[in-house]
Design an enzyme around this catalytic site. Structure first.
Site, PDB file in Angstrom:
ATOM      1  N   SER A 119      75.355  40.647  27.250  1.00  0.00           N
ATOM      2  CA  SER A 119      74.308  39.685  26.435  1.00  0.00           C
ATOM      3  C   SER A 119      73.625  40.378  26.085  1.00  0.00           C
ATOM      4  O   SER A 119      72.772  41.598  26.508  1.00  0.00           O
ATOM      5  CB  SER A 119      73.533  38.669  27.385  1.00  0.00           C
ATOM      6  OG  SER A 119      74.281  38.447  28.093  1.00  0.00           O
ATOM      7  N   GLY A 140      74.060  43.897  30.996  1.00  0.00           N
ATOM      8  CA  GLY A 140      73.916  45.768  30.843  1.00  0.00           C
ATOM      9  C   GLY A 140      75.588  45.984  28.955  1.00  0.00           C
ATOM     10  O   GLY A 140      76.082  45.024  29.195  1.00  0.00           O
ATOM     11  N   LEU A 141      75.492  46.956  29.576  1.00  0.00           N
ATOM     12  CA  LEU A 141      76.432  47.955  28.271  1.00  0.00           C
ATOM     13  C   LEU A 141      77.123  47.715  29.052  1.00  0.00           C
ATOM     14  O   LEU A 141      78.374  47.092  29.656  1.00  0.00           O
ATOM     15  CB  LEU A 141      76.128  49.526  28.149  1.00  0.00           C
ATOM     16  CG  LEU A 141      74.952  49.515  27.125  1.00  0.00           C
ATOM     17  CD1 LEU A 141      74.867  51.657  27.050  1.00  0.00           C
ATOM     18  CD2 LEU A 141      74.961  49.276  25.705  1.00  0.00           C
ATOM     19  N   SER A 193      79.431  49.148  32.161  1.00  0.00           N
ATOM     20  CA  SER A 193      78.449  49.344  32.359  1.00  0.00           C
ATOM     21  C   SER A 193      78.434  49.060  34.405  1.00  0.00           C
ATOM     22  O   SER A 193      77.664  49.528  35.443  1.00  0.00           O
ATOM     23  CB  SER A 193      77.153  48.572  32.473  1.00  0.00           C
ATOM     24  OG  SER A 193      77.109  47.414  32.406  1.00  0.00           O
ATOM     25  N   GLY A 194      79.023  47.956  34.696  1.00  0.00           N
ATOM     26  CA  GLY A 194      79.796  47.504  36.587  1.00  0.00           C
ATOM     27  C   GLY A 194      79.097  46.279  36.478  1.00  0.00           C
ATOM     28  O   GLY A 194      78.940  46.203  38.029  1.00  0.00           O
ATOM     29  N   LYS A 195      79.351  45.389  35.548  1.00  0.00           N
ATOM     30  CA  LYS A 195      78.751  43.970  35.921  1.00  0.00           C
ATOM     31  C   LYS A 195      80.114  43.616  36.728  1.00  0.00           C
ATOM     32  O   LYS A 195      79.382  43.160  37.796  1.00  0.00           O
ATOM     33  CB  LYS A 195      78.405  43.508  34.345  1.00  0.00           C
ATOM     34  CG  LYS A 195      76.965  44.264  33.898  1.00  0.00           C
ATOM     35  CD  LYS A 195      77.244  43.711  32.195  1.00  0.00           C
ATOM     36  CE  LYS A 195      78.115  43.350  31.421  1.00  0.00           C
ATOM     37  NZ  LYS A 195      78.769  44.867  30.970  1.00  0.00           N
TER      38      LYS A 195
END
Length: 171
Positions: free
Chosen positions: A79, A10-11, A14-16
């Site tokens: 990624s 994710g950007l 984004s909260g990963k």
């Protein structure tokens, strides 16, 4: 519990990583492979397309090694390119024990969450090749799981991941 690899994409902001840290409370021995931390050791300062591709491959090989030794892992890595994630899936080669999880969040919301000011620096031209600003983010076309962190709380997001893992008999 069977080992697995969650490939959280994710950007930036984004909260990963936040989701993975929450998952670690409930999933014993869950290793977090954080892209920012690993970059310091594997691929410092190389944000070129080739550098990003190489960094993704190195992280995928590390996740594969952990999987081989029975350690579940969650990769928190932007990624940005479809080919990076397909390459990771092929390198890890784990069937249902691999899951691409798209941590979906709008660019505007990610910028609001950015406590390090990276987006602002990228918009001023101080950071070149920043994903979402002057380098693309190719959203997954066939993610195994989509987590909408713009609309779901942290606990809702983490629960979706745990339910997904249970559905695959990995938890």
């Amino acid at each position: 519990m069977k080992p697995f690899v969650l490939w959280m994409t994710g950007l930036p902001c984004s909260g990963k990583t936040t989701i993975v840290k929450d998952l670690q409370k409930d999933i014993p021995n869950l290793a977090m492979l954080d892209g920012d931390e690993l970059r310091e050791w594997f691929s410092p300062k190389d944000f070129s397309k080739a550098g990003r591709d190489e960094h993704n491959k190195k992280v995928a090989h590390l996740a594969k090694l952990l999987l081989k030794h029975g350690v579940p892992s969650a990769v928190s890595l932007v990624s940005p390119y479809l080919e990076n994630r397909e390459s990771a899936r092929k390198i890890i080669d784990a069937g249902d024990q691999f899951a691409e999880c798209y941590v979906k969040c709008s660019l505007e919301k990610c910028e609001e969450r950015d406590v390090k000011g990276m987006y602002a620096k990228a918009r001023k031209g101080e950071i070149k090749g920043f994903t979402g600003i002057d380098d693309p983010y190719e959203a997954p076309e066939k993610a195994d799981l989509i987590i909408d962190t713009e609309h779901d709380s942290l606990s809702e997001s983490a629960n979706k991941v745990k339910d997904f893992l249970k559905g695959r008999n990995l938890l």
